[in-house]
Design a protein around this motif. Structure first.
Motif, PDB file in Angstrom:
ATOM      1  N   ALA A 431      51.153  71.869 -47.769  1.00  0.00           N
ATOM      2  CA  ALA A 431      50.908  71.317 -49.308  1.00  0.00           C
ATOM      3  C   ALA A 431      51.962  71.767 -50.154  1.00  0.00           C
ATOM      4  CB  ALA A 431      49.589  72.373 -50.091  1.00  0.00           C
ATOM      5  N   SER A 432      52.994  72.672 -49.511  1.00  0.00           N
ATOM      6  CA  SER A 432      54.144  73.331 -50.136  1.00  0.00           C
ATOM      7  C   SER A 432      55.372  71.798 -50.740  1.00  0.00           C
ATOM      8  CB  SER A 432      55.065  74.803 -50.155  1.00  0.00           C
ATOM      9  OG  SER A 432      55.351  74.330 -48.068  1.00  0.00           O
ATOM     10  N   TYR A 433      55.341  71.359 -48.823  1.00  0.00           N
ATOM     11  CA  TYR A 433      56.082  70.005 -48.661  1.00  0.00           C
ATOM     12  C   TYR A 433      55.939  69.180 -49.593  1.00  0.00           C
ATOM     13  CZ  TYR A 433      57.076  72.892 -44.102  1.00  0.00           C
ATOM     14  OH  TYR A 433      57.469  73.847 -43.189  1.00  0.00           O
ATOM     15  N   ILE A 434      54.123  68.826 -49.756  1.00  0.00           N
ATOM     16  CA  ILE A 434      54.111  67.676 -50.466  1.00  0.00           C
ATOM     17  C   ILE A 434      54.489  67.536 -52.034  1.00  0.00           C
ATOM     18  CG2 ILE A 434      51.728  66.358 -51.334  1.00  0.00           C
ATOM     19  CD1 ILE A 434      50.852  66.907 -49.085  1.00  0.00           C
ATOM     20  N   ILE A 435      54.468  68.867 -52.420  1.00  0.00           N
ATOM     21  CA  ILE A 435      54.436  68.696 -53.944  1.00  0.00           C
ATOM     22  C   ILE A 435      56.132  69.304 -54.522  1.00  0.00           C
ATOM     23  CG2 ILE A 435      54.907  70.620 -55.708  1.00  0.00           C
ATOM     24  CD1 ILE A 435      51.593  71.736 -54.639  1.00  0.00           C
ATOM     25  N   CYS A 436      56.690  69.755 -53.256  1.00  0.00           N
ATOM     26  CA  CYS A 436      58.707  69.865 -53.819  1.00  0.00           C
ATOM     27  C   CYS A 436      59.432  68.414 -53.269  1.00  0.00           C
ATOM     28  CB  CYS A 436      59.497  71.400 -52.939  1.00  0.00           C
ATOM     29  SG  CYS A 436      59.118  70.881 -50.634  1.00  0.00           S
ATOM     30  N   ILE A 437      58.917  67.858 -51.991  1.00  0.00           N
ATOM     31  CA  ILE A 437      59.742  66.158 -51.615  1.00  0.00           C
ATOM     32  C   ILE A 437      58.845  65.543 -52.410  1.00  0.00           C
ATOM     33  CG2 ILE A 437      59.545  64.990 -49.696  1.00  0.00           C
ATOM     34  CD1 ILE A 437      59.752  67.240 -47.767  1.00  0.00           C
ATOM     35  N   GLY A 438      57.872  65.399 -53.344  1.00  0.00           N
ATOM     36  CA  GLY A 438      57.232  64.574 -54.183  1.00  0.00           C
ATOM     37  C   GLY A 438      58.213  65.083 -55.628  1.00  0.00           C
ATOM     38  N   CYS A 439      58.454  66.117 -55.593  1.00  0.00           N
ATOM     39  CA  CYS A 439      58.783  66.204 -57.294  1.00  0.00           C
ATOM     40  C   CYS A 439      60.397  64.750 -57.146  1.00  0.00           C
ATOM     41  CB  CYS A 439      59.506  67.243 -57.553  1.00  0.00           C
ATOM     42  SG  CYS A 439      57.723  68.376 -58.008  1.00  0.00           S
ATOM     43  N   VAL A 440      61.394  65.444 -55.786  1.00  0.00           N
ATOM     44  CA  VAL A 440      62.709  64.643 -55.722  1.00  0.00           C
ATOM     45  C   VAL A 440      62.054  62.987 -56.087  1.00  0.00           C
ATOM     46  CG1 VAL A 440      64.817  64.409 -53.973  1.00  0.00           C
ATOM     47  CG2 VAL A 440      63.526  66.887 -54.902  1.00  0.00           C
ATOM     48  N   ARG A 442      60.041  61.636 -57.298  1.00  0.00           N
ATOM     49  CA  ARG A 442      59.250  60.719 -58.770  1.00  0.00           C
ATOM     50  C   ARG A 442      61.352  60.543 -59.394  1.00  0.00           C
ATOM     51  NH1 ARG A 442      59.269  61.834 -63.324  1.00  0.00           N
ATOM     52  NH2 ARG A 442      60.969  64.068 -63.067  1.00  0.00           N
ATOM     53  N   LYS A 443      61.580  61.382 -59.136  1.00  0.00           N
ATOM     54  CA  LYS A 443      62.949  61.742 -59.559  1.00  0.00           C
ATOM     55  C   LYS A 443      64.155  60.301 -59.672  1.00  0.00           C
ATOM     56  CE  LYS A 443      65.044  65.537 -61.123  1.00  0.00           C
ATOM     57  NZ  LYS A 443      64.711  65.058 -62.699  1.00  0.00           N
ATOM     58  N   ARG A 444      63.223  60.066 -57.700  1.00  0.00           N
ATOM     59  CA  ARG A 444      64.682  59.286 -57.421  1.00  0.00           C
ATOM     60  C   ARG A 444      63.640  57.127 -58.574  1.00  0.00           C
ATOM     61  NH1 ARG A 444      66.429  62.142 -51.851  1.00  0.00           N
ATOM     62  NH2 ARG A 444      68.780  62.136 -52.543  1.00  0.00           N
ATOM     63  N   ILE A 445      62.927  57.608 -58.296  1.00  0.00           N
ATOM     64  CA  ILE A 445      61.981  56.407 -58.471  1.00  0.00           C
ATOM     65  C   ILE A 445      62.232  55.589 -59.598  1.00  0.00           C
ATOM     66  CG2 ILE A 445      59.250  55.511 -59.196  1.00  0.00           C
ATOM     67  CD1 ILE A 445      58.621  57.171 -56.318  1.00  0.00           C
ATOM     68  N   VAL A 446      62.078  57.043 -60.626  1.00  0.00           N
ATOM     69  CA  VAL A 446      62.284  56.946 -62.439  1.00  0.00           C
ATOM     70  C   VAL A 446      64.465  57.118 -62.845  1.00  0.00           C
ATOM     71  CG1 VAL A 446      59.861  57.809 -63.082  1.00  0.00           C
ATOM     72  CG2 VAL A 446      62.361  59.298 -62.973  1.00  0.00           C
ATOM     73  N   PRO A 459      70.118  57.613 -52.366  1.00  0.00           N
ATOM     74  CA  PRO A 459      68.912  57.033 -53.405  1.00  0.00           C
ATOM     75  C   PRO A 459      68.284  56.263 -52.271  1.00  0.00           C
ATOM     76  CG  PRO A 459      70.866  55.472 -53.858  1.00  0.00           C
ATOM     77  CD  PRO A 459      72.098  57.019 -53.239  1.00  0.00           C
ATOM     78  N   ARG A 460      68.977  55.489 -51.481  1.00  0.00           N
ATOM     79  CA  ARG A 460      67.847  54.251 -51.184  1.00  0.00           C
ATOM     80  C   ARG A 460      67.156  55.614 -49.880  1.00  0.00           C
ATOM     81  NH1 ARG A 460      70.308  48.137 -51.415  1.00  0.00           N
ATOM     82  NH2 ARG A 460      70.743  47.941 -53.982  1.00  0.00           N
ATOM     83  N   LEU A 461      68.247  55.566 -48.533  1.00  0.00           N
ATOM     84  CA  LEU A 461      67.289  56.524 -47.588  1.00  0.00           C
ATOM     85  C   LEU A 461      66.702  57.293 -47.711  1.00  0.00           C
ATOM     86  CD1 LEU A 461      67.395  56.463 -44.675  1.00  0.00           C
ATOM     87  CD2 LEU A 461      70.009  57.644 -45.027  1.00  0.00           C
ATOM     88  N   GLY A 462      67.676  58.015 -48.862  1.00  0.00           N
ATOM     89  CA  GLY A 462      66.365  59.442 -49.792  1.00  0.00           C
ATOM     90  C   GLY A 462      65.576  59.134 -49.677  1.00  0.00           C
ATOM     91  N   LEU A 463      64.869  57.841 -50.697  1.00  0.00           N
ATOM     92  CA  LEU A 463      64.016  58.018 -51.342  1.00  0.00           C
ATOM     93  C   LEU A 463      62.757  57.247 -49.663  1.00  0.00           C
ATOM     94  CD1 LEU A 463      61.289  56.853 -53.773  1.00  0.00           C
ATOM     95  CD2 LEU A 463      62.831  54.778 -53.586  1.00  0.00           C
ATOM     96  N   PHE A 464      63.554  56.843 -49.468  1.00  0.00           N
ATOM     97  CA  PHE A 464      62.451  56.203 -47.498  1.00  0.00           C
ATOM     98  C   PHE A 464      62.343  56.881 -47.150  1.00  0.00           C
ATOM     99  CE2 PHE A 464      62.521  55.371 -43.278  1.00  0.00           C
ATOM    100  CZ  PHE A 464      61.730  54.671 -43.366  1.00  0.00           C
TER     101      PHE A 464
END
Length: 530
Positions: A431-440, A442-446, A459-464
């Motif tokens: 659950a902690s992985y989902i939250i912290c990686i999800g925050c990163v 989201r920043k890449r997406i926006v 940016p591209r490899l990181g988002l994938f």
């Protein structure tokens, strides 16, 4: 450098860098073994350098590998995947889990390079979550990490105790392995670790190097003995014959249920990150050591899984009904046809488990100390204290050990309940992985900027990589709550979900009553360095 305090800097989100041109002696006069990059990172995060940076690349690599102990844990948790997918299902699911964990480790390594801090996930969430949600999300993530690492320590300590009971059973044929023996051995194992986490702490990095050698040679000792002395199953049977022995009605579902053991053997991508304030040149060394550890740990684990399933160590029924406490002890005995041989191999696993416990105490106490330093826990002043001259969070170490002692008492009432509590490690960490990686992600997406990193995925490899890690963690998080067999009776029901929800509700209640008054989140204290 001044310790955290004063008025929060709510405008500081994502404006810090790792540059150290502006850092002068007035900001930090005692780096405690760190270099200019460490000094700059601590200054940006507005954290006082209280712990000594004793670790280097080889020692932190050995530390992570011993803490992970993937090939040892894969042997211990053999029965769950074997009865949920069979040999082929176990092998292919382990391979899938390894791929998923690679994505998770890459994501964590990049985050650790951006902000190398003992806080780990909750700190990263605070820096990268949307401003209006950073405090509550960071707070919940901090509690998840505390829950995850504290319960992981308890589960590993009990595994070491069971290994020792298996050794006793090899020496004493009529030994019945009573539960209270398991409790005492668990407590004894945990108490031994306090010596290495206090008196011998400065020697711990050198100690990790020596144990790294034992870890590698230990693997080859077990690996070679099994291949040379054991009977071999046909390759087709091992690699291509799937089973649904528990009756789930679907081999795919059975494999996913069995994946709990595989993910439990390999979870902990963040383990080294919590020593980010005890590692020299952490922003560069930490991510590379995490990747190196993942490559070695996952490779050895997969080779051992293939080995243990290829060598005929007995039928599932025989392993379940073993007189030697643990199924893998029976496998060792069947392969070697010798009590002495089985005793030697089991003793080797026990030694490695014990050193894994030592490292888990270190990681769990550092995460606890860091969260208390940011005032996220009750009695934060006590838990965050570093005694002068010791340069270790002694109070956090002692509380970590005390928690293990208290939780171990559950074994007397119900070993099944204890294992349920132990599985909270997986749910909380995923659950902690989902939250912290999800925050990163989201920043890449926006298109929002991230902190500079000396391990930049781009940016591209990181988002994938981030999205793949999130998808993997979500699936694993879901199946942690499944029972290991369909239609379980009440004593064998998986109560992990109930305990997980209760802990989260307690954390939210505590947050709204008291926590939000004291906890601001690490991002509110970071400094501008440009």
């Amino acid at each position: 450098m001044k310790p955290v305090g004063g008025q929060p800097n709510v405008q500081a989100l994502n404006v810090g860098t790792n540059t150290t041109d502006e850092i002068t002696d007035e900001h930090e006069t005692d780096t405690k073994g760190g270099n200019a990059n460490d000094q700059g990172n601590m200054y940006r995060m507005n954290k006082q350098q209280e712990l000594r940076r004793n670790f280097r690349f080889l020692s932190i690599f050995g530390y992570s590998l011993l803490l992970g102990n993937g090939w040892c844990l894969s042997i211990i948790g053999l029965l769950i995947p074997l009865t949920n997918g069979g040999s082929a299902g176990t092998i292919w699911m382990y391979l899938i889990i390894i791929i998923g964990m690679v994505f998770s480790t890459l994501s964590m390594a990049e985050l650790a390079s951006m902000a190398p801090t003992a806080g780990g996930q909750y700190h990263w969430v605070s820096e990268f979550a949307p401003r209006e949600y950073q405090r509550v999300l960071s707070y919940l993530t901090g509690w998840l990490c505390v829950l995850g690492w504290q319960t992981a320590l308890c589960a590993t300590a009990y595994s070491a105790a069971l290994a020792l009971q298996g050794m006793i059973a090899l020496c004493i044929p009529d030994y019945s392995a009573p539960a209270w023996h398991g409790v005492l051995l668990t407590l004894g194992g945990v108490m031994v670790t306090i010596i290495f986490n206090t008196i011998f702490l400065r020697k711990l990095p050198a100690f990790e190097g020596g144990m790294l050698v034992i870890h590698i040679f230990g693997f080859f000792a077990v690996f070679i003995v099994l291949w040379v002395m054991g009977d071999k199953a046909p390759a087709r049977e091992v690699w291509l014959e799937f089973e649904d022995a528990q009756g789930w009605g679907s081999v795919g579902l059975a494999m996913l249920v069995g994946s709990l053991s595989a993910s439990g053997s390999l979870v902990g991508a963040d383990s080294a990150a919590h020593l980010g304030e005890e590692l020299r040149d952490a922003s560069w060394v930490l991510p590379r050591s995490m990747i190196a550890c993942a490559v070695v740990n996952y490779s050895l684990t997969f080779l051992m899984v293939v080995t243990i399933l290829t060598v005929k160590g007995g039928t599932v029924e025989e392993l379940i009904a073993t007189d030697y406490v643990q199924p893998y002890v029976q496998i060792f005995y069947n392969v070697t046809q010798s009590r002495s041989g089985a005793l030697a191999l089991t003793a080797l696993l026990w030694v490695l488990l014990m050193f894994g416990i030592i490292n888990q105490v270190t990681t769990a106490s550092r995460q606890l100390w860091s969260f208390a330093r940011d005032r996220g826990l009750p009695w934060s002043n006590f838990l965050s204290r570093v005694q002068p001259g010791w340069e270790i969070p002694l109070n956090a170490v002692v509380v970590t050990l005390a928690f293990s002692v208290i939780v171990s008492m559950i074994i007397l009432g119900s070993p099944v309940a204890f294992f349920t509590l132990g599985s909270l490690c997986y749910s909380a960490l995923y659950a902690s992985y989902i939250i912290c990686i999800g925050c990163v992600a989201r920043k890449r997406i926006v298109g929002e900027p991230l902190l500079p990193s000396r391990f930049d995925l781009g940016p591209r490899l990181g988002l994938f990589v981030n999205l793949a890690a999130i998808a993997f963690a979500m699936v694993q998080f879901l199946f942690v709550f499944f029972p290991t067999a369909p239609n379980p009776t009440v004593p064998y029901f998986n109560w992990t979900l109930l305990v997980f929800v209760v802990v989260l509700l307690w954390a939210l209640l505590y947050y709204h009553i008291w926590g939000k008054k004291a906890y601001q989140g690490p991002v509110t204290y970071v400094r501008r360095t440009q």
